[in-house]
Enzyme design. Structure first.
Site, PDB file in Angstrom:
ATOM      1  N   ILE A  81      49.042  35.125  -0.856  1.00 24.92           N
ATOM      2  CA  ILE A  81      50.454  34.782  -1.078  1.00 24.92           C
ATOM      3  C   ILE A  81      50.601  33.932  -2.336  1.00 24.92           C
ATOM      4  O   ILE A  81      51.447  34.205  -3.206  1.00 24.92           O
ATOM      5  CB  ILE A  81      51.020  34.026   0.139  1.00 24.92           C
ATOM      6  CG1 ILE A  81      51.259  34.981   1.314  1.00 24.92           C
ATOM      7  CG2 ILE A  81      52.320  33.302  -0.218  1.00 24.92           C
ATOM      8  CD1 ILE A  81      52.446  35.891   1.172  1.00 24.92           C
ATOM      9  N   ILE A 114      49.967  36.016  -5.555  1.00 25.92           N
ATOM     10  CA  ILE A 114      51.041  36.931  -5.943  1.00 25.92           C
ATOM     11  C   ILE A 114      52.301  36.166  -6.342  1.00 25.92           C
ATOM     12  O   ILE A 114      52.994  36.522  -7.301  1.00 25.92           O
ATOM     13  CB  ILE A 114      51.330  37.926  -4.809  1.00 25.92           C
ATOM     14  CG1 ILE A 114      50.197  38.957  -4.742  1.00 25.92           C
ATOM     15  CG2 ILE A 114      52.682  38.611  -4.996  1.00 25.92           C
ATOM     16  CD1 ILE A 114      50.334  39.972  -3.622  1.00 25.92           C
ATOM     17  N   GLU A 115      52.602  35.101  -5.624  1.00 23.92           N
ATOM     18  CA  GLU A 115      53.841  34.373  -5.891  1.00 23.92           C
ATOM     19  C   GLU A 115      53.787  33.585  -7.203  1.00 23.92           C
ATOM     20  O   GLU A 115      54.746  33.601  -7.976  1.00 23.92           O
ATOM     21  CB  GLU A 115      54.150  33.420  -4.732  1.00 23.92           C
ATOM     22  CG  GLU A 115      54.551  34.118  -3.440  1.00 23.92           C
ATOM     23  CD  GLU A 115      55.904  34.797  -3.538  1.00 23.92           C
ATOM     24  OE1 GLU A 115      56.699  34.431  -4.417  1.00 23.92           O
ATOM     25  OE2 GLU A 115      56.162  35.710  -2.723  1.00 23.92           O
ATOM     26  N   THR A 116      52.673  32.878  -7.450  1.00 24.32           N
ATOM     27  CA  THR A 116      52.649  31.969  -8.603  1.00 24.32           C
ATOM     28  C   THR A 116      51.334  31.977  -9.369  1.00 24.32           C
ATOM     29  O   THR A 116      51.072  31.055 -10.154  1.00 24.32           O
ATOM     30  CB  THR A 116      52.925  30.517  -8.151  1.00 24.32           C
ATOM     31  OG1 THR A 116      51.892  30.104  -7.240  1.00 24.32           O
ATOM     32  CG2 THR A 116      54.278  30.393  -7.470  1.00 24.32           C
ATOM     33  N   TYR A 131      55.388  44.818  -0.988  1.00 27.99           N
ATOM     34  CA  TYR A 131      54.933  43.440  -1.119  1.00 27.99           C
ATOM     35  C   TYR A 131      53.897  43.104  -0.047  1.00 27.99           C
ATOM     36  O   TYR A 131      52.828  42.553  -0.346  1.00 27.99           O
ATOM     37  CB  TYR A 131      56.126  42.489  -1.021  1.00 27.99           C
ATOM     38  CG  TYR A 131      55.754  41.027  -1.055  1.00 27.99           C
ATOM     39  CD1 TYR A 131      55.629  40.357  -2.259  1.00 27.99           C
ATOM     40  CD2 TYR A 131      55.536  40.318   0.129  1.00 27.99           C
ATOM     41  CE1 TYR A 131      55.288  39.009  -2.298  1.00 27.99           C
ATOM     42  CE2 TYR A 131      55.184  38.976   0.098  1.00 27.99           C
ATOM     43  CZ  TYR A 131      55.060  38.331  -1.109  1.00 27.99           C
ATOM     44  OH  TYR A 131      54.709  37.009  -1.145  1.00 27.99           O
TER      45      TYR A 131
END
Length: 399
Positions: free
Chosen positions: A170, A173-175, A373
């Site tokens: 997570i 992928i997010e940051t 996602y």
């Protein structure tokens, strides 16, 4: 994925050799092997003739696709909508209307935010979306991050049941593991989308677009409430073009509801405290997504030769595996027939790929409501968690 037959994709083989000339070749080979193996184990295979297929019967009624969105906003002049927002936000969260107004006066409409919202990556087909997120660099960085923070992540897993590799995927992928938490002012992002959400002009999408605008306007109100609770300076918070913040990219309402104090300092800091970040991402999965400790996430479907497509099965796991089997879809590994699941169809390089998604897959979609996602998070997590091959074995593969 776990359960792939011998000769299938081995995520360990995505570890790169130490020699520079070999590394480039190995990177290309790993990505190619991943794509080919996933397509091979998730595409239809012939099966013995069976009785006529019947539609699956859900064990419970699925939620409406847009149940999470508030009612649509009514079209009004901006100055009227702003004035109503100030009064409603102040009344709802016990705030000074003059303060809300003064902060709102500093918000700006950003065309770049509207443009970004108009072309989300999730709209791409899987064959284009997957290579953007599951990359050798992201896998390597994820393995290093997991190794560095293994003890802290293990403590979170012991409390919540959420595996470390899922949390790490997570954040990757997010940051990009905290390297890019967003450049937009959160205030500007939510103000822009809450009062000028982009419209496509398609009548079939008009209601959903109006509801999306209402969602972001509500999140703007939640941002003011978050500032009251935490002391954050709204004018200085930065995040994504959608207004998500911190390492885990929490929206203001999610920050308020699911962020937890993981390091015991009395604060919930998703910008600077990794203990808080790890605990909050896991708490989100448990509380919002209903994460099942030790449960499967997804696995390739074995598709009968006479399997019949059924439209829009949805993301929610409402079909017993026995019912999906009657339709012609079975998980690669045997599970109890009453296990609830759904069918995921992805457009791969070699054609449709079929997967069985379970409750924990659905939990990931609560973070971002997209099968693409959730599958990217899952596949990245599996590659990150795979043990590294010895250097000698890597060199032999590359030779």
């Amino acid at each position: 994925p776990r359960g792939v037959p011998r000769g299938g994709f081995d995520a360990r083989r995505c570890v790169l050799p130490s020699r520079p000339m070999i590394r480039r070749t190995a990177r290309r080979a790993c990505i190619g092997a991943l794509a080919l193996a996933l397509a091979a184990c998730a595409t239809p295979v012939p099966d013995a003739p069976s009785q006529a297929m019947t539609p699956p019967a859900p064990a419970r009624a699925p939620s409406a696709p847009d149940a999470h969105l508030p009612p649509p906003v009514e079209p009004k002049p901006l100055h009227v909508a702003r004035a109503e927002f100030v009064q409603e936000t102040a009344a709802t969260y016990g705030l000074d209307p003059a303060w809300v107004q003064s902060v709102l006066d500093g918000a700006q409409m950003r065309e770049g935010i509207i443009a970004a919202m108009s072309r989300p990556a999730e709209a791409k087909p899987w064959r284009e979306y997957h290579p953007l997120l599951v990359t050798p660099a992201r896998i390597d960085a994820g393995r290093a991050f997991l190794a560095q923070h293994r003890e802290a992540l293990a403590r979170v897993e012991a409390r919540t049941g959420v595996p470390p590799e899922i949390i790490v995927a997570i954040l990757g992928i997010e940051t990009s593991y905290g390297a890019n938490t967003g450049k937009y002012r959160v205030l500007d992002a939510l103000y822009t989308l809450g009062f000028a959400y982009p419209r496509s002009g398609d009548p079939a999408k008009a209601e959903r677009e109006a509801r999306r605008e209402a969602f972001f306007r509500k999140e703007l109100g939640e941002l003011f409430a978050l500032a009251k609770e935490t002391g954050f300076d709204i004018a200085t918070l930065t995040g994504s073009y959608a207004g998500a913040m911190g390492w885990g990219q929490f929206m203001p309402s999610s920050y308020r509801q699911f962020a937890v104090d993981g390091d015991g300092d009395g604060r919930r800091d998703l910008f600077n405290s990794l203990d808080d970040v790890f605990a909050s991402v896991a708490n989100y999965f448990v509380q919002k997504g209903g994460w099942v400790r030790g449960g499967p996430v997804a696995m390739p479907a074995v598709v009968d030769a006479r399997a019949v497509e059924f439209p829009e099965p949805g993301l929610e796991p409402v079909y017993p595996l026995s019912e999906l089997a009657l339709r012609g879809y079975r998980p690669l590994r045997e599970l109890p027939a009453d296990t609830l699941a759904t069918l995921i169809r992805l457009e791969g390089d070699a054609g449709p790929e079929y997967w069985i998604g379970f409750q924990n897959f659905y939990a990931i979609t609560r973070y971002n409501i997209s099968a693409h996602y959730a599958m990217a998070v899952y596949q990245l997590s599996q590659a990150i968690a795979a043990p590294a091959l010895p250097v000698a074995a890597q060199d032999a593969d590359a030779a």
